[in-house]
Design a protein around this motif. Structure first.
Motif, PDB file in Angstrom:
ATOM      1  N   LEU A  92       0.717  -1.543  -0.376  1.00  0.00           N
ATOM      2  CA  LEU A  92       0.113   0.131  -0.507  1.00  0.00           C
ATOM      3  C   LEU A  92       1.374   1.085  -0.005  1.00  0.00           C
ATOM      4  O   LEU A  92       0.745   2.508   0.198  1.00  0.00           O
ATOM      5  CB  LEU A  92      -0.810   0.209   1.288  1.00  0.00           C
ATOM      6  N   ARG A  93       1.903   1.488  -0.077  1.00  0.00           N
ATOM      7  CA  ARG A  93       2.515   2.397  -0.155  1.00  0.00           C
ATOM      8  C   ARG A  93       3.050   2.437  -2.313  1.00  0.00           C
ATOM      9  O   ARG A  93       3.850   3.464  -2.003  1.00  0.00           O
ATOM     10  CB  ARG A  93       4.383   2.292   0.073  1.00  0.00           C
ATOM     11  N   THR A  94       1.953   1.545  -2.480  1.00  0.00           N
ATOM     12  CA  THR A  94       2.640   2.072  -4.210  1.00  0.00           C
ATOM     13  C   THR A  94       1.800   2.815  -4.870  1.00  0.00           C
ATOM     14  O   THR A  94       1.089   3.120  -3.630  1.00  0.00           O
ATOM     15  CB  THR A  94       2.371   0.343  -4.566  1.00  0.00           C
ATOM     16  N   PRO A  95       2.401   4.084  -5.327  1.00  0.00           N
ATOM     17  CA  PRO A  95       1.584   5.215  -5.775  1.00  0.00           C
ATOM     18  C   PRO A  95       0.279   5.005  -6.324  1.00  0.00           C
ATOM     19  O   PRO A  95      -1.267   5.913  -6.491  1.00  0.00           O
ATOM     20  CB  PRO A  95       2.629   5.804  -6.670  1.00  0.00           C
ATOM     21  N   THR A  96       0.284   4.023  -6.840  1.00  0.00           N
ATOM     22  CA  THR A  96      -1.484   3.891  -7.392  1.00  0.00           C
ATOM     23  C   THR A  96      -2.459   3.174  -6.885  1.00  0.00           C
ATOM     24  O   THR A  96      -3.137   3.333  -7.179  1.00  0.00           O
ATOM     25  CB  THR A  96      -1.253   2.644  -9.144  1.00  0.00           C
ATOM     26  N   VAL A  97      -1.553   2.530  -5.703  1.00  0.00           N
ATOM     27  CA  VAL A  97      -2.765   1.763  -4.722  1.00  0.00           C
ATOM     28  C   VAL A  97      -3.649   2.603  -3.996  1.00  0.00           C
ATOM     29  O   VAL A  97      -3.254   3.969  -3.576  1.00  0.00           O
ATOM     30  CB  VAL A  97      -2.418   0.851  -3.959  1.00  0.00           C
ATOM     31  N   VAL A  98      -5.407   2.719  -3.732  1.00  0.00           N
ATOM     32  CA  VAL A  98      -5.844   3.143  -3.497  1.00  0.00           C
ATOM     33  C   VAL A  98      -6.256   3.416  -2.199  1.00  0.00           C
ATOM     34  O   VAL A  98      -6.480   3.549  -1.423  1.00  0.00           O
ATOM     35  CB  VAL A  98      -7.348   3.842  -4.349  1.00  0.00           C
TER      36      VAL A  98
ATOM     37  N   ALA B  86      -7.852  -1.995  -4.114  1.00  0.00           N
ATOM     38  CA  ALA B  86      -7.909  -0.575  -5.501  1.00  0.00           C
ATOM     39  C   ALA B  86      -6.986  -0.358  -6.208  1.00  0.00           C
ATOM     40  O   ALA B  86      -6.064   1.013  -5.016  1.00  0.00           O
ATOM     41  CB  ALA B  86      -9.359  -0.345  -4.789  1.00  0.00           C
ATOM     42  N   THR B  87      -6.619  -0.134  -7.321  1.00  0.00           N
ATOM     43  CA  THR B  87      -6.716   1.397  -7.976  1.00  0.00           C
ATOM     44  C   THR B  87      -6.451   2.124  -8.952  1.00  0.00           C
ATOM     45  O   THR B  87      -7.481   1.455  -9.400  1.00  0.00           O
ATOM     46  CB  THR B  87      -4.695   0.360  -8.929  1.00  0.00           C
ATOM     47  N   ARG B  88      -6.168   3.274  -9.664  1.00  0.00           N
ATOM     48  CA  ARG B  88      -6.737   4.158 -10.368  1.00  0.00           C
ATOM     49  C   ARG B  88      -5.703   3.771 -11.794  1.00  0.00           C
ATOM     50  O   ARG B  88      -4.586   4.209 -11.794  1.00  0.00           O
ATOM     51  CB  ARG B  88      -6.450   5.445  -9.273  1.00  0.00           C
ATOM     52  N   ASN B  89      -6.326   3.748 -12.472  1.00  0.00           N
ATOM     53  CA  ASN B  89      -5.725   3.990 -13.519  1.00  0.00           C
ATOM     54  C   ASN B  89      -4.468   3.481 -13.973  1.00  0.00           C
ATOM     55  O   ASN B  89      -3.675   3.279 -14.287  1.00  0.00           O
ATOM     56  CB  ASN B  89      -5.647   5.009 -14.420  1.00  0.00           C
ATOM     57  N   ALA B  90      -4.492   1.814 -12.901  1.00  0.00           N
ATOM     58  CA  ALA B  90      -2.768   1.265 -13.102  1.00  0.00           C
ATOM     59  C   ALA B  90      -3.491  -0.273 -13.219  1.00  0.00           C
ATOM     60  O   ALA B  90      -4.380  -0.537 -12.594  1.00  0.00           O
ATOM     61  CB  ALA B  90      -2.521   1.634 -11.755  1.00  0.00           C
ATOM     62  N   ILE B  91      -3.127  -1.071 -13.648  1.00  0.00           N
ATOM     63  CA  ILE B  91      -3.360  -2.846 -13.811  1.00  0.00           C
ATOM     64  C   ILE B  91      -1.860  -2.887 -13.996  1.00  0.00           C
ATOM     65  O   ILE B  91      -1.125  -3.242 -14.526  1.00  0.00           O
ATOM     66  CB  ILE B  91      -4.070  -2.900 -15.415  1.00  0.00           C
ATOM     67  N   HIS B  92      -1.619  -3.969 -12.314  1.00  0.00           N
ATOM     68  CA  HIS B  92      -0.443  -4.485 -12.274  1.00  0.00           C
ATOM     69  C   HIS B  92      -0.607  -6.169 -12.403  1.00  0.00           C
ATOM     70  O   HIS B  92      -1.339  -6.794 -11.590  1.00  0.00           O
ATOM     71  CB  HIS B  92      -0.742  -4.440 -10.187  1.00  0.00           C
ATOM     72  N   PRO B  93       0.233  -6.420 -13.129  1.00  0.00           N
ATOM     73  CA  PRO B  93      -0.022  -7.782 -13.470  1.00  0.00           C
ATOM     74  C   PRO B  93       0.449  -9.022 -12.387  1.00  0.00           C
ATOM     75  O   PRO B  93      -0.294  -9.942 -11.610  1.00  0.00           O
ATOM     76  CB  PRO B  93       0.932  -8.554 -14.558  1.00  0.00           C
ATOM     77  N   GLY B  94       1.161  -8.266 -11.548  1.00  0.00           N
ATOM     78  CA  GLY B  94       2.216  -9.229 -10.205  1.00  0.00           C
ATOM     79  C   GLY B  94       1.515  -8.921  -9.230  1.00  0.00           C
ATOM     80  O   GLY B  94       1.092  -9.627  -8.568  1.00  0.00           O
ATOM     81  N   PHE B  95      -0.461  -8.165  -8.939  1.00  0.00           N
ATOM     82  CA  PHE B  95      -1.290  -8.822  -8.256  1.00  0.00           C
ATOM     83  C   PHE B  95      -2.609  -9.760  -8.487  1.00  0.00           C
ATOM     84  O   PHE B  95      -2.975  -9.506  -7.703  1.00  0.00           O
ATOM     85  CB  PHE B  95      -1.942  -7.426  -8.113  1.00  0.00           C
ATOM     86  N   HIS B  96      -2.133 -10.222  -9.831  1.00  0.00           N
ATOM     87  CA  HIS B  96      -2.768 -11.108 -10.222  1.00  0.00           C
ATOM     88  C   HIS B  96      -2.568 -12.586 -10.465  1.00  0.00           C
ATOM     89  O   HIS B  96      -2.933 -13.360 -10.464  1.00  0.00           O
ATOM     90  CB  HIS B  96      -4.217 -10.982 -10.810  1.00  0.00           C
TER      91      HIS B  96
END
Length: 454
Positions: free
Chosen positions: A85-91, A112-122
């Motif tokens: 949750l320090r990742t800048p796109t994470v809400v 939940a992220t804003r305008n970002a899809i993180h392949p490593g998160f799936h």
């Protein structure tokens, strides 16, 4: 001709964005544009570095630890989520009752992220999911499991005999039309009808409410999904290395509103359809062999990226959606498995806002497979352990040798997880599929020498 030295003299900082900027500057120069116009355009291209947060955002925790092992597990999960949750796109984020650490994002974690899809998160097991088919006639469950064992396929790679398993033309065309998947159609064809390893299974049981027999399958997108993940991570890491070089590579992202982002999002939907067809192709073959009628069926993913009305992208790593309309075919029901000796839950949506609208995906683990085998199994007799753990159940391992790390004791207490689902109102439990038996891959260590080397 404008060169990189010119851009540096103009005050621009070199980086991975420079080749594209130089090409644009030379193109505009060739069009007769002024240096002021070129300079202004280059300013719009210059990446603004997104720094990871110094402190994590607050996140919900619905995992309750009741002993020292569970407290150790909880500590590792919280530590991982704090970093995530320090990742800048994470809400926002949340931890489910079945959570356990597993790399970048814990299994049982949702962000939940804003305008970002993180392949490593799936991760590579895109669209790991559950599917159920309920039969009308009350067939002998052994007969059902016998038929399933003949039809399903566990293990690496695809089927050697692919007759009748290839993708339909419409789905094949969707693969070919997406640049992430255009050359993956052969893998999509060969992998249909296969289920994988680890905790994936084919389960036979009865609905507690009606007594009707049912089959439940658990697996993801196999080879096609793994290929998409690998390619998505490459694109994400290239992008994040430019815009946020201090973000850990595992948390890299693709901007959703770019051509890359739109193509990747579309590829995820194609892989979702492939996985759905994979589940029900196996079910249909079993149904045809039995000659029984289908009374009901539904399915749900629990390792995927979902987009809600707020425009955010919800990455669920081993978490079951519990909100209306999570998918085009959502009918208000989801499946939550525990372990091979416990009932599978048929759940209704609760959409608890504090939980971001998610519930657990199963019982989870309190320790790694290696630690479980070392500390719990130890030197106990192999046959005695299997017999004690599967007593009264028809448990089969497709590759022949039981995988001790998949026995019920390797997982958290099912009653504990169910209790936390009910206590926190993460989902409504509407019915159960009580177990008769199941098929899992088994231990393929001897057939995979690379695992020994690792």
């Amino acid at each position: 001709m404008i060169t990189g030295k010119d851009l540096i003299q103009w005050g621009f900082k070199p980086g991975k964005w420079f080749p594209g900027a130089i090409a644009d500057a030379q193109r505009m120069e060739g069009e007769g544009r002024s240096q002021d116009e070129i300079f202004a355009h280059l300013q719009t291209l210059m990446p603004v570095e997104m720094m990871p947060r110094t402190n994590a955002l607050p996140f919900g925790v619905f995992l309750e630890a009741e002993n020292d092992v569970e407290r150790d597990n909880l500590g590792l999960v919280v530590e991982a989520m704090d970093a995530l949750l320090r990742t800048p796109t994470v809400v926002s984020g949340v931890v489910m009752p079945d959570a356990c650490p597993a790399g970048t994002i814990p299994v049982g974690g949702v962000v939940a992220t804003r305008n970002a899809i993180h392949p490593g998160f799936h991760s590579a097991d895109i669209c790991c999911s559950m599917a159920i088919t309920v039969f009308k006639r009350n067939d002998d469950p052994k007969k059902i499991l016998d038929a399933a064992f003949e039809i399903t396929h566990f293990g690496p790679g695809g089927r050697k005999d692919q007759r009748g398993w290839a993708m339909p033309a419409e789905l094949s065309a969707r693969f070919k039309a997406n640049r992430f998947l255009s050359d993956v159609t052969a893998i999509g064809d060969s992998n249909l009808g296969t289920q994988g390893d680890g905790n994936h299974f084919l389960y036979v049981g009865h609905l507690r409410s009606t007594g009707q027999p049912a089959i439940v399958t658990h697996h993801g997108s196999r080879g096609p999904g793994a290929m998409l993940y690998k390619r998505g991570m490459a694109v994400a890491r290239r992008h994040t290395a430019i815009v946020s070089p201090k973000t850990p590579p595992g948390a890299a992202w693709i901007e959703a509103d770019t051509p890359d982002g739109r193509a990747y999002w579309d590829a995820l939907q194609v892989i979702r359809e492939w996985t759905k067809q994979n589940h029900f192709r196996i079910h249909d073959r079993i149904q045809a062999k039995l000659g029984n009628q289908i009374a009901d069926r539904f399915w749900n993913e629990h390792n995927f990226v979902f987009r809600r009305d707020d425009g955010l992208f919800y990455h669920a790593k081993g978490a079951t959606p519990s909100f209306d309309g999570f998918s085009p075919d959502d009918d208000g029901r989801t499946l939550i498995p525990m372990n091979m000796s416990e009932p599978i839950l048929i759940a209704g949506h609760a959409d608890k806002k504090a939980a971001l609208g998610f519930s657990p995906h199963g019982a989870g683990r309190n320790m790694s497979r290696t630690r479980y085998l070392r500390e719990v199994i130890g030197s106990r007799d192999f046959d005695d352990v299997v017999k004690a753990e599967t007593n009264g159940l028809d448990i089969r391992f497709w590759l022949g040798t039981p995988d001790l790390s998949e026995l019920p004791a390797a997982y958290k207490s099912a009653s504990q997880v169910v209790g936390q689902i009910e206590r926190h109102r993460l989902a409504t439990i509407d019915d159960f599929v009580d177990p008769y038996g199941s098929i899992m891959a088994g231990d393929w260590q001897k057939d995979m020498p690379w695992r020994d080397r690792r």
